[in-house]
Structures are given as structure tokens and as C-alpha cells.
Write a protein that holds these residues in place. Structure first.
Motif, PDB file in Angstrom:
ATOM      1  N   VAL A  46      -7.841 -10.154 -35.090  1.00  0.00           N
ATOM      2  CA  VAL A  46      -6.806 -11.022 -35.648  1.00  0.00           C
ATOM      3  C   VAL A  46      -7.361 -11.613 -36.939  1.00  0.00           C
ATOM      4  CG1 VAL A  46      -5.350 -13.051 -35.288  1.00  0.00           C
ATOM      5  CG2 VAL A  46      -5.904 -11.556 -33.350  1.00  0.00           C
ATOM      6  N   ALA A  47      -6.600 -11.441 -38.016  1.00  0.00           N
ATOM      7  CA  ALA A  47      -7.015 -11.942 -39.326  1.00  0.00           C
ATOM      8  C   ALA A  47      -5.973 -12.918 -39.854  1.00  0.00           C
ATOM      9  CB  ALA A  47      -7.187 -10.777 -40.302  1.00  0.00           C
ATOM     10  N   GLY A  48      -6.437 -14.046 -40.382  1.00  0.00           N
ATOM     11  CA  GLY A  48      -5.540 -15.045 -40.951  1.00  0.00           C
ATOM     12  C   GLY A  48      -5.000 -14.634 -42.303  1.00  0.00           C
ATOM     13  N   GLU A  49      -5.608 -13.612 -42.898  1.00  0.00           N
ATOM     14  CA  GLU A  49      -5.182 -13.081 -44.203  1.00  0.00           C
ATOM     15  C   GLU A  49      -5.686 -11.646 -44.286  1.00  0.00           C
ATOM     16  OE1 GLU A  49      -8.951 -14.464 -46.930  1.00  0.00           O
ATOM     17  OE2 GLU A  49      -7.347 -15.906 -46.638  1.00  0.00           O
ATOM     18  N   ASN A  50      -5.213 -10.893 -45.255  1.00  0.00           N
ATOM     19  CA  ASN A  50      -5.742  -9.545 -45.457  1.00  0.00           C
ATOM     20  C   ASN A  50      -7.246  -9.651 -45.678  1.00  0.00           C
ATOM     21  OD1 ASN A  50      -3.149  -8.527 -45.306  1.00  0.00           O
ATOM     22  ND2 ASN A  50      -2.910  -8.335 -47.513  1.00  0.00           N
ATOM     23  N   GLY A  51      -7.989  -8.700 -45.178  1.00  0.00           N
ATOM     24  CA  GLY A  51      -9.437  -8.755 -45.334  1.00  0.00           C
ATOM     25  C   GLY A  51     -10.107  -7.518 -44.783  1.00  0.00           C
ATOM     26  N   TRP A  52     -11.237  -7.741 -44.110  1.00  0.00           N
ATOM     27  CA  TRP A  52     -12.083  -6.645 -43.663  1.00  0.00           C
ATOM     28  C   TRP A  52     -12.692  -6.934 -42.302  1.00  0.00           C
ATOM     29  CZ3 TRP A  52     -11.701  -2.742 -47.052  1.00  0.00           C
ATOM     30  CH2 TRP A  52     -11.341  -3.067 -48.368  1.00  0.00           C
ATOM     31  N   MET A  53     -12.853  -5.890 -41.483  1.00  0.00           N
ATOM     32  CA  MET A  53     -13.744  -5.966 -40.330  1.00  0.00           C
ATOM     33  C   MET A  53     -15.036  -5.320 -40.826  1.00  0.00           C
ATOM     34  SD  MET A  53     -13.842  -4.246 -36.539  1.00  0.00           S
ATOM     35  CE  MET A  53     -14.355  -2.626 -37.117  1.00  0.00           C
ATOM     36  N   VAL A  54     -16.089  -6.092 -40.823  1.00  0.00           N
ATOM     37  CA  VAL A  54     -17.367  -5.624 -41.360  1.00  0.00           C
ATOM     38  C   VAL A  54     -18.356  -5.462 -40.208  1.00  0.00           C
ATOM     39  CG1 VAL A  54     -19.243  -6.146 -42.966  1.00  0.00           C
ATOM     40  CG2 VAL A  54     -16.882  -6.774 -43.541  1.00  0.00           C
ATOM     41  N   VAL A  55     -19.054  -4.345 -40.208  1.00  0.00           N
ATOM     42  CA  VAL A  55     -20.049  -4.043 -39.175  1.00  0.00           C
ATOM     43  C   VAL A  55     -21.434  -4.311 -39.765  1.00  0.00           C
ATOM     44  CG1 VAL A  55     -20.949  -2.307 -37.592  1.00  0.00           C
ATOM     45  CG2 VAL A  55     -18.522  -2.245 -38.268  1.00  0.00           C
ATOM     46  N   HIS A  56     -22.082  -5.328 -39.211  1.00  0.00           N
ATOM     47  CA  HIS A  56     -23.445  -5.687 -39.625  1.00  0.00           C
ATOM     48  C   HIS A  56     -24.424  -5.247 -38.541  1.00  0.00           C
ATOM     49  CE1 HIS A  56     -22.496  -8.702 -42.842  1.00  0.00           C
ATOM     50  NE2 HIS A  56     -21.381  -8.870 -42.141  1.00  0.00           N
ATOM     51  N   ARG A  57     -25.612  -4.879 -38.943  1.00  0.00           N
ATOM     52  CA  ARG A  57     -26.693  -4.732 -37.967  1.00  0.00           C
ATOM     53  C   ARG A  57     -27.080  -6.147 -37.532  1.00  0.00           C
ATOM     54  NH1 ARG A  57     -28.911   0.163 -37.253  1.00  0.00           N
ATOM     55  NH2 ARG A  57     -28.593   1.735 -38.869  1.00  0.00           N
ATOM     56  N   TYR A  70     -17.305  -0.768 -42.611  1.00  0.00           N
ATOM     57  CA  TYR A  70     -16.223  -1.745 -42.754  1.00  0.00           C
ATOM     58  C   TYR A  70     -14.885  -1.025 -42.698  1.00  0.00           C
ATOM     59  CZ  TYR A  70     -16.447  -0.173 -47.612  1.00  0.00           C
ATOM     60  OH  TYR A  70     -16.483   0.599 -48.746  1.00  0.00           O
ATOM     61  N   ALA A  71     -13.856  -1.793 -42.379  1.00  0.00           N
ATOM     62  CA  ALA A  71     -12.494  -1.261 -42.319  1.00  0.00           C
ATOM     63  C   ALA A  71     -11.537  -2.356 -42.777  1.00  0.00           C
ATOM     64  CB  ALA A  71     -12.154  -0.830 -40.895  1.00  0.00           C
ATOM     65  N   PRO A  72     -10.442  -1.980 -43.448  1.00  0.00           N
ATOM     66  CA  PRO A  72      -9.481  -2.985 -43.910  1.00  0.00           C
ATOM     67  C   PRO A  72      -8.702  -3.605 -42.759  1.00  0.00           C
ATOM     68  CG  PRO A  72      -8.654  -0.782 -44.362  1.00  0.00           C
ATOM     69  CD  PRO A  72     -10.047  -0.623 -43.809  1.00  0.00           C
ATOM     70  N   LEU A  73      -8.303  -4.865 -42.963  1.00  0.00           N
ATOM     71  CA  LEU A  73      -7.473  -5.596 -41.995  1.00  0.00           C
ATOM     72  C   LEU A  73      -6.222  -6.111 -42.690  1.00  0.00           C
ATOM     73  CD1 LEU A  73     -10.204  -7.874 -40.349  1.00  0.00           C
ATOM     74  CD2 LEU A  73      -9.179  -5.806 -39.358  1.00  0.00           C
ATOM     75  N   ARG A  74      -5.113  -6.110 -41.952  1.00  0.00           N
ATOM     76  CA  ARG A  74      -3.896  -6.769 -42.406  1.00  0.00           C
ATOM     77  C   ARG A  74      -3.853  -8.158 -41.805  1.00  0.00           C
ATOM     78  NH1 ARG A  74      -2.324  -2.156 -40.091  1.00  0.00           N
ATOM     79  NH2 ARG A  74      -1.446  -3.305 -38.353  1.00  0.00           N
ATOM     80  N   LYS A  75      -3.187  -9.073 -42.468  1.00  0.00           N
ATOM     81  CA  LYS A  75      -2.973 -10.402 -41.905  1.00  0.00           C
ATOM     82  C   LYS A  75      -2.256 -10.238 -40.571  1.00  0.00           C
ATOM     83  CE  LYS A  75      -0.608 -14.749 -42.738  1.00  0.00           C
ATOM     84  NZ  LYS A  75       0.146 -15.553 -43.706  1.00  0.00           N
ATOM     85  N   GLY A  76      -2.748 -10.921 -39.539  1.00  0.00           N
ATOM     86  CA  GLY A  76      -2.140 -10.840 -38.213  1.00  0.00           C
ATOM     87  C   GLY A  76      -2.967  -9.992 -37.267  1.00  0.00           C
ATOM     88  N   ASP A  77      -2.288  -9.414 -36.280  1.00  0.00           N
ATOM     89  CA  ASP A  77      -2.949  -8.607 -35.260  1.00  0.00           C
ATOM     90  C   ASP A  77      -3.204  -7.195 -35.767  1.00  0.00           C
ATOM     91  OD1 ASP A  77      -2.654 -10.793 -33.645  1.00  0.00           O
ATOM     92  OD2 ASP A  77      -1.098  -9.929 -32.369  1.00  0.00           O
ATOM     93  N   ASN A  78      -4.428  -6.722 -35.587  1.00  0.00           N
ATOM     94  CA  ASN A  78      -4.827  -5.357 -35.934  1.00  0.00           C
ATOM     95  C   ASN A  78      -5.400  -4.728 -34.676  1.00  0.00           C
ATOM     96  OD1 ASN A  78      -4.998  -5.226 -39.222  1.00  0.00           O
ATOM     97  ND2 ASN A  78      -5.407  -7.273 -38.459  1.00  0.00           N
ATOM     98  N   MET A  79      -4.809  -3.644 -34.214  1.00  0.00           N
ATOM     99  CA  MET A  79      -5.243  -2.999 -32.984  1.00  0.00           C
ATOM    100  C   MET A  79      -6.063  -1.749 -33.301  1.00  0.00           C
ATOM    101  SD  MET A  79      -3.818  -5.222 -31.077  1.00  0.00           S
ATOM    102  CE  MET A  79      -4.091  -4.578 -29.436  1.00  0.00           C
ATOM    103  N   ASP A  80      -7.082  -1.468 -32.473  1.00  0.00           N
ATOM    104  CA  ASP A  80      -7.923  -0.284 -32.591  1.00  0.00           C
ATOM    105  C   ASP A  80      -8.408  -0.088 -34.026  1.00  0.00           C
ATOM    106  OD1 ASP A  80      -9.317   1.927 -31.660  1.00  0.00           O
ATOM    107  OD2 ASP A  80      -7.642   3.289 -32.040  1.00  0.00           O
ATOM    108  N   VAL A  81      -9.167  -1.062 -34.507  1.00  0.00           N
ATOM    109  CA  VAL A  81      -9.697  -1.032 -35.872  1.00  0.00           C
ATOM    110  C   VAL A  81     -11.003  -0.234 -35.863  1.00  0.00           C
ATOM    111  CG1 VAL A  81     -10.523  -2.406 -37.813  1.00  0.00           C
ATOM    112  CG2 VAL A  81      -8.663  -3.271 -36.367  1.00  0.00           C
ATOM    113  N   ALA A  82     -11.018   0.874 -36.606  1.00  0.00           N
ATOM    114  CA  ALA A  82     -12.183   1.769 -36.616  1.00  0.00           C
ATOM    115  C   ALA A  82     -12.873   1.738 -37.974  1.00  0.00           C
ATOM    116  CB  ALA A  82     -11.747   3.189 -36.284  1.00  0.00           C
TER     117      ALA A  82
END
Length: 137
Positions: A46-57, A70-82
Motif C-alpha cells: 500500500v502506497a500513499g503516493e506513486n513510488g517504488w517498492m525497493v529491495v535492500h539487502r 525495485y518495482a514501481p508502485l501506484r498510489k493505493g493498493d498494489n497486489m503481487d508486486v514483483a
């Protein structure tokens, strides 16, 4: 009777506003998973604004380390983000899936964050990073 109806209407309205605000609270839901296909995924972000899911070690210290995907996110619910992993991740490696914003950079839609930078940086709620740590299988 009129007072009761007004009170009921205000209560329903306030509940709706609270639910809408609560639903937008940034979060990451993910579990330990195989990464042998070169991808790591979150069940829901869940993102409050457009952004990114970032994978850190990360490791037992639970501090974000280098970015490995990393993968892009839309504002709101994002399902199965790869996120496609940009370097090898071995079974047993710990990964921190974190919500980052799309702010402060030079270009919209281009991930510009580097560790410690302000561009497209981490989102915090109550001064805490929005993230989930998983272990690669």
C-alpha cells in the motif's frame, strides 16, 4: 429524532473518512520465498503516493543495505508486486522490501535513489521505515 439522524450521519461520515485514511497507510506484506527465478515479490504493498517498492539487502541488524531491485508502485493498493533482482541473491540472504517515494529526483518514473540519498527516498510513518524483511529460499 432529527438530532439522532444528524448524529448518525456524522458518525457514518467520520467512520468513512477514518477508513479511507486508514486504508491508505503505507505497508508491505511479503513472506519468505524462493528467488531462484531472479524475482522477489510482495503479496501486497500500500502506497500513499506513486513510488517504488525497493529491495535492500539486510542482515540481523535490520538496517537497509545496498539496493538489489525495485518495482514501481501506484498510489493505493498494489497486489503481487514483483521486482527483478539486479544481482545474485542466495538462499538464506535477508531482504528488506521497502516503500520509497517518487519525490526529490530529477525525473518522474525513473528510480534515482542511492543508499543515503534524498531522491526517491524511503517513506516513513511515525518516523519508522515502511518495510518487511524476508529470507530468500
Amino acid at each position: 429524532m432529527k438530532t439522532a439522524l444528524v448524529a448518525l450521519a456524522l458518525s457514518v461520515s467520520a467512520t468513512g473518512v477514518f477508513a479511507a485514511a486508514h486504508a491508505m497507510a503505507p505497508s508491505v506484506e511479503a513472506a519468505d520465498q524462493s528467488v531462484e527465478n531472479g524475482v522477489v515479490a510482495a503479496d501486497k504493498v500500500v502506497a500513499g503516493e506513486n513510488g517504488w517498492m525497493v529491495v535492500h539487502r539486510t542482515d540481523a541488524d535490520m538496517k537497509p543495505g545496498p539496493v538489489v531491485g525495485y518495482a514501481p508502485l501506484r498510489k493505493g493498493d498494489n497486489m503481487d508486486v514483483a521486482a527483478i533482482l539486479q544481482e545474485e541473491v542466495k538462499p538464506g540472504d535477508m531482504l528488506m522490501l521497502m516503500v520509497h517515494g517518487e519525490t526529490g529526483g530529477m525525473k518522474t518514473g525513473v528510480f534515482e535513489y542511492t543508499l543515503g540519498a534524498k531522491e526517491d527516498g524511503p517513506v516513513k510513518v511515525d518516523d519508522k521505515l515502511v518495510m518487511q524483511v524476508i529470507t530468500a529460499k
